[in-house]
Design a protein around this motif. Sequence first.
Motif, short mmCIF file in Angstrom:
data_model
loop_
_atom_site.label_atom_id
_atom_site.label_comp_id
_atom_site.label_asym_id
_atom_site.label_seq_id
_atom_site.Cartn_x
_atom_site.Cartn_y
_atom_site.Cartn_z
N GLY A 63 0.79 -1.22 0.00
CA GLY A 63 0.00 0.00 0.00
C GLY A 63 0.82 1.28 0.00
O GLY A 63 0.28 2.37 0.15
N ARG A 64 2.14 1.16 -0.17
CA ARG A 64 3.00 2.35 -0.20
C ARG A 64 2.92 3.07 -1.54
O ARG A 64 3.52 4.13 -1.71
CB ARG A 64 4.43 1.96 0.12
N GLY A 65 2.21 2.50 -2.47
CA GLY A 65 2.03 3.11 -3.79
C GLY A 65 1.04 2.30 -4.59
O GLY A 65 0.46 1.33 -4.09
N PHE A 66 0.83 2.69 -5.83
CA PHE A 66 -0.03 1.91 -6.71
C PHE A 66 0.35 2.15 -8.16
O PHE A 66 1.01 3.13 -8.49
CB PHE A 66 -1.52 2.20 -6.46
N ILE A 67 -0.05 1.19 -8.99
CA ILE A 67 0.14 1.35 -10.43
C ILE A 67 -1.23 1.50 -11.07
O ILE A 67 -2.22 0.92 -10.59
CB ILE A 67 0.91 0.18 -11.07
N SER A 68 -1.29 2.28 -12.10
CA SER A 68 -2.49 2.40 -12.92
C SER A 68 -2.17 1.73 -14.25
O SER A 68 -1.11 1.98 -14.84
CB SER A 68 -2.85 3.86 -13.16
N PHE A 69 -3.07 0.87 -14.71
CA PHE A 69 -2.80 0.12 -15.93
C PHE A 69 -4.07 -0.11 -16.72
O PHE A 69 -5.18 -0.01 -16.19
CB PHE A 69 -2.15 -1.23 -15.60
N LEU A 70 -3.88 -0.40 -17.98
CA LEU A 70 -4.97 -0.79 -18.88
C LEU A 70 -4.71 -2.20 -19.35
O LEU A 70 -3.58 -2.54 -19.73
CB LEU A 70 -5.03 0.12 -20.10
N ALA A 71 -5.73 -3.03 -19.35
CA ALA A 71 -5.68 -4.35 -19.96
C ALA A 71 -6.43 -4.24 -21.29
O ALA A 71 -7.63 -3.96 -21.28
CB ALA A 71 -6.32 -5.40 -19.06
N VAL A 72 -5.72 -4.40 -22.40
CA VAL A 72 -6.32 -4.18 -23.72
C VAL A 72 -6.38 -5.52 -24.46
O VAL A 72 -5.38 -5.98 -25.03
CB VAL A 72 -5.52 -3.14 -24.52
N PRO A 73 -7.57 -6.16 -24.47
CA PRO A 73 -7.70 -7.47 -25.08
C PRO A 73 -7.32 -7.52 -26.57
O PRO A 73 -6.71 -8.48 -27.02
CB PRO A 73 -9.18 -7.83 -24.89
N ARG A 74 -7.66 -6.50 -27.33
CA ARG A 74 -7.37 -6.57 -28.77
C ARG A 74 -5.88 -6.52 -29.06
O ARG A 74 -5.42 -6.99 -30.09
CB ARG A 74 -8.11 -5.49 -29.53
N HIS A 75 -5.09 -5.97 -28.12
CA HIS A 75 -3.63 -5.97 -28.27
C HIS A 75 -2.98 -7.10 -27.49
O HIS A 75 -1.78 -7.32 -27.61
CB HIS A 75 -3.03 -4.65 -27.77
N GLU A 76 -3.78 -7.77 -26.66
CA GLU A 76 -3.27 -8.79 -25.73
C GLU A 76 -2.08 -8.24 -24.95
O GLU A 76 -1.01 -8.83 -24.89
CB GLU A 76 -2.92 -10.08 -26.46
N CYS A 77 -2.31 -7.08 -24.35
CA CYS A 77 -1.22 -6.39 -23.67
C CYS A 77 -1.73 -5.63 -22.43
O CYS A 77 -2.86 -5.12 -22.43
CB CYS A 77 -0.56 -5.40 -24.63
N ILE A 78 -0.91 -5.59 -21.42
CA ILE A 78 -1.11 -4.75 -20.24
C ILE A 78 -0.25 -3.51 -20.43
O ILE A 78 0.95 -3.63 -20.69
CB ILE A 78 -0.67 -5.48 -18.95
N TYR A 79 -0.85 -2.35 -20.33
CA TYR A 79 -0.11 -1.10 -20.46
C TYR A 79 -0.03 -0.42 -19.09
O TYR A 79 -1.07 -0.06 -18.53
CB TYR A 79 -0.77 -0.16 -21.47
N VAL A 80 1.17 -0.25 -18.58
CA VAL A 80 1.37 0.46 -17.31
C VAL A 80 1.37 1.94 -17.64
O VAL A 80 2.21 2.44 -18.38
CB VAL A 80 2.70 0.04 -16.63
N CYS A 81 0.38 2.66 -17.10
CA CYS A 81 0.18 4.07 -17.44
C CYS A 81 0.81 5.02 -16.45
O CYS A 81 1.28 6.10 -16.83
CB CYS A 81 -1.32 4.38 -17.51
N ARG A 82 0.81 4.65 -15.17
CA ARG A 82 1.31 5.57 -14.14
C ARG A 82 1.70 4.77 -12.91
O ARG A 82 1.08 3.75 -12.59
CB ARG A 82 0.22 6.58 -13.78
N VAL A 83 2.73 5.24 -12.23
CA VAL A 83 3.14 4.66 -10.95
C VAL A 83 3.15 5.78 -9.93
O VAL A 83 3.79 6.81 -10.13
CB VAL A 83 4.54 4.00 -11.02
N THR A 84 2.40 5.61 -8.86
CA THR A 84 2.38 6.57 -7.77
C THR A 84 3.08 5.94 -6.58
O THR A 84 2.71 4.85 -6.15
CB THR A 84 0.92 6.95 -7.40
N TRP A 85 4.09 6.63 -6.08
CA TRP A 85 4.90 6.08 -4.99
C TRP A 85 4.95 7.09 -3.85
O TRP A 85 5.31 8.25 -4.05
CB TRP A 85 6.31 5.79 -5.50
N CYS A 86 4.58 6.66 -2.66
CA CYS A 86 4.60 7.51 -1.47
C CYS A 86 5.77 7.08 -0.60
O CYS A 86 5.72 6.01 0.00
CB CYS A 86 3.30 7.37 -0.70
N GLU A 87 6.80 7.86 -0.55
CA GLU A 87 8.01 7.48 0.21
C GLU A 87 7.80 7.57 1.68
O GLU A 87 7.13 8.29 2.24
CB GLU A 87 9.17 8.37 -0.21
#
Length: 87
Positions: A63-87
Motif C-alpha cells: 500500500g506504499r504506492g499503486f500502479i495504474s494500468f490498462l488491460a487491452v484485449p485486442r492488443h493482448e497487452c497490459i499497459y502500465v500508465c502511471r506509478v504513484t509512490w509515497c516514500e
Amino acid sequence: MSDWTWDYNTDDHAHVTGGLPPGVIAEVERIATELAALGRDAETVGRPTGRSGGLREFDILGGRGFISFLAVPRHECIYVCRVTWCE
C-alpha cells in the motif's frame, strides 16, 4: 498460460518510472508480468471493483504506492500508465 505481454504506455518508460527507486521499478515490472499472465482476467484486477475494463489501479509494496494500468484485449497487452509512490 497467456500469450499476453506488457509494456509502458509510452515510448519513454522514464516518463512513467523516472525518479523511482530501482526496487519499486522491479516490483512494478514483476506485477506487470503477473498481470500479463492473467490475460483477459486482468480486466477485473484491482480497483474499481464491481466492473471490468478501463483504467485499473493496483496497490504495490504493502500500500506504499499503486500502479495504474490498462488491460487491452485486442492488443493482448497490459499497459502500465502511471506509478504513484509515497516514500
